[in-house]
Design an enzyme around this catalytic site. Structure first.
Site, PDB file in Angstrom:
ATOM      1  N   MET A  30       0.834  -1.199   0.000  1.00  0.00           N
ATOM      2  CA  MET A  30       0.000   0.000   0.000  1.00  0.00           C
ATOM      3  C   MET A  30       0.874   1.256   0.000  1.00  0.00           C
ATOM      4  SD  MET A  30      -3.432  -0.877   2.046  1.00  0.00           S
ATOM      5  CE  MET A  30      -2.848  -0.512   3.689  1.00  0.00           C
ATOM      6  N   HIS A  34       9.124   1.695   3.543  1.00  0.00           N
ATOM      7  CA  HIS A  34      10.179   1.717   4.554  1.00  0.00           C
ATOM      8  C   HIS A  34      11.021   0.467   4.319  1.00  0.00           C
ATOM      9  CE1 HIS A  34       7.617  -1.256   6.442  1.00  0.00           C
ATOM     10  NE2 HIS A  34       6.636  -0.374   6.542  1.00  0.00           N
ATOM     11  N   GLU A  35      11.999   0.249   5.182  1.00  0.00           N
ATOM     12  CA  GLU A  35      12.924  -0.883   4.993  1.00  0.00           C
ATOM     13  C   GLU A  35      12.204  -2.238   4.969  1.00  0.00           C
ATOM     14  OE1 GLU A  35      16.138  -1.693   4.277  1.00  0.00           O
ATOM     15  OE2 GLU A  35      16.308   0.405   3.669  1.00  0.00           O
ATOM     16  N   GLY A  36      11.075  -2.337   5.651  1.00  0.00           N
ATOM     17  CA  GLY A  36      10.306  -3.591   5.629  1.00  0.00           C
ATOM     18  C   GLY A  36       9.876  -3.926   4.207  1.00  0.00           C
ATOM     19  N   HIS A  37       9.287  -2.927   3.543  1.00  0.00           N
ATOM     20  CA  HIS A  37       8.883  -3.131   2.141  1.00  0.00           C
ATOM     21  C   HIS A  37      10.109  -3.458   1.279  1.00  0.00           C
ATOM     22  CE1 HIS A  37       5.591  -0.202   3.419  1.00  0.00           C
ATOM     23  NE2 HIS A  37       4.894  -1.221   2.971  1.00  0.00           N
ATOM     24  N   LYS A 149       5.342  -9.468   9.615  1.00  0.00           N
ATOM     25  CA  LYS A 149       4.785  -8.404  10.463  1.00  0.00           C
ATOM     26  C   LYS A 149       3.253  -8.506  10.485  1.00  0.00           C
ATOM     27  CE  LYS A 149       3.867  -3.938  11.653  1.00  0.00           C
ATOM     28  NZ  LYS A 149       2.803  -3.647  10.746  1.00  0.00           N
ATOM     29  N   ASP A 150       2.669  -8.776   9.313  1.00  0.00           N
ATOM     30  CA  ASP A 150       1.222  -8.978   9.208  1.00  0.00           C
ATOM     31  C   ASP A 150       0.993 -10.481   9.127  1.00  0.00           C
ATOM     32  OD1 ASP A 150       0.153  -6.053   8.608  1.00  0.00           O
ATOM     33  OD2 ASP A 150       2.023  -6.321   7.541  1.00  0.00           O
ATOM     34  N   GLN A 153      -2.258 -12.012   7.953  1.00  0.00           N
ATOM     35  CA  GLN A 153      -2.436 -11.783   6.512  1.00  0.00           C
ATOM     36  C   GLN A 153      -1.654 -12.825   5.706  1.00  0.00           C
ATOM     37  OE1 GLN A 153      -2.455  -7.811   4.393  1.00  0.00           O
ATOM     38  NE2 GLN A 153      -0.292  -8.261   4.231  1.00  0.00           N
TER      39      GLN A 153
END
Ligand code: AMP
Length: 282
Positions: A30, A34-37, A149-150, A153
């Protein structure tokens, strides 16, 4: 990097790539990266001949009183960041094309979506699975990468892919954290400085759970009590849930056996944050 805005063009691109024998790795997002993406994208870069990233703030996964309108958006910044990690295509469709006025179909994964976030956000996961199925149909990936993290999901999308006998491999990547431990999230940008400090108690409570588990504690109640105590010591934190569930069924457990997920959601002001870790007691 190519930016594609229409479903037709995205389908043509992917059909052609598949026809040429290319492996497509896909990271749905979405935006407000950030670094996660970026860690998901880097894995996609390694996994596929082509890396396709979608950027779509999906209206149907937000509840009526949630933050759809205010969700942070910065297409220019996201574009640069995606390009910087070697994305081949950034797919950024319009909501009106994804959901034309006569759209009527909802994809519902049942049991694994009922507990945890599904209990407090009753229509959230049907929004997620509906858009993910559409995106898979449009992008036609061989592998799709999601963040742990999700966690719910990830489990839900894996169930979706299995139940519908889809050919895509759905894989998870570890949670990327700030230096002090807070899980990275686009929603962290909402936090006021004092909320940002208090938010660290989410990570602290997970660390406490991990220590108790490592010391041999196996009663879920005991662990949850300690976690709640830590969260409640911060007056700015309002707990949504703190639960320990079987890592596959996502049903609550009383005793820790096999693989469990320790998961929590909490509000800091209006901002709802989630975090978790998976513990393997094998
Ligand atoms: P979002 O844009 O928040 O919908 O997230 C897009 C993808 O990035 C999802 O698969 C998330 O699970 C993943 N993601 C979000 N935050 C993190 C994080 N801190 N570490 C790893 N993956 C993440």
């Amino acid at each position: 990097m190519k930016t594609i805005k229409t479903i037709k063009e995205m389908k043509e691109f992917s059909s052609q790539a598949r026809g040429a024998g290319k492996t497509i790795a896909f990271v749905p997002t979405m935006g407000f990266f950030h670094e996660g993406h970026l860690s998901l994208m880097r894995e996609g870069r390694r996994r596929g001949d082509l890396l396709i990233v979608s950027l779509f703030v999906n209206p149907t996964q937000f509840g009526p009183h949630e933050d759809f309108k205010n969700y942070p958006r910065d297409f220019g910044r996201d574009s640069k960041m995606a390009k910087g990690v070697g994305t081949d295509v950034l797919f950024a469709p319009e909501a009106g094309e994804m959901y034309p006025p006569d759209h009527q179909t909802i994809v519902l994964v049942e049991k694994v979506t009922r507990n945890l976030c599904g209990a407090s956000r009753p229509t959230h996961f049907q929004g997620v699975t509906t858009v993910v199925l559409m995106l898979f149909e449009i992008v036609m990936p061989h592998v799709a990468i999601f963040g742990e993290k999700d966690y719910q999901q990830l489990v839900t999308v894996q169930q979706l892919a299995r139940d519908l006998h889809m050919s895509v491999e759905v894989m998870g990547m570890p949670t990327v954290r700030e230096a002090d431990g807070l899980a990275m999230s686009s929603r962290n940008t909402y936090l006021l400085p004092e909320e940002r400090k208090a938010a660290l108690s989410l990570y602290r409570s997970l660390q406490i759970a991990k220590e108790l588990l490592q010391k041999g504690e196996r009663k879920a109640d005991r662990i949850l009590q300690e976690m709640k105590g830590t969260l409640q010591s911060e007056s700015l934190v309002r707990i949504d849930y703190v639960q320990i569930c079987d890592a596959h069924t996502l049903q609550d457990v009383d005793r820790i056996e096999g693989e469990v997920v320790v998961a929590l959601a909490a509000y800091l002001g209006k901002t709802r944050l989630i975090d978790n870790f998976v513990f393997r007691n094998l």
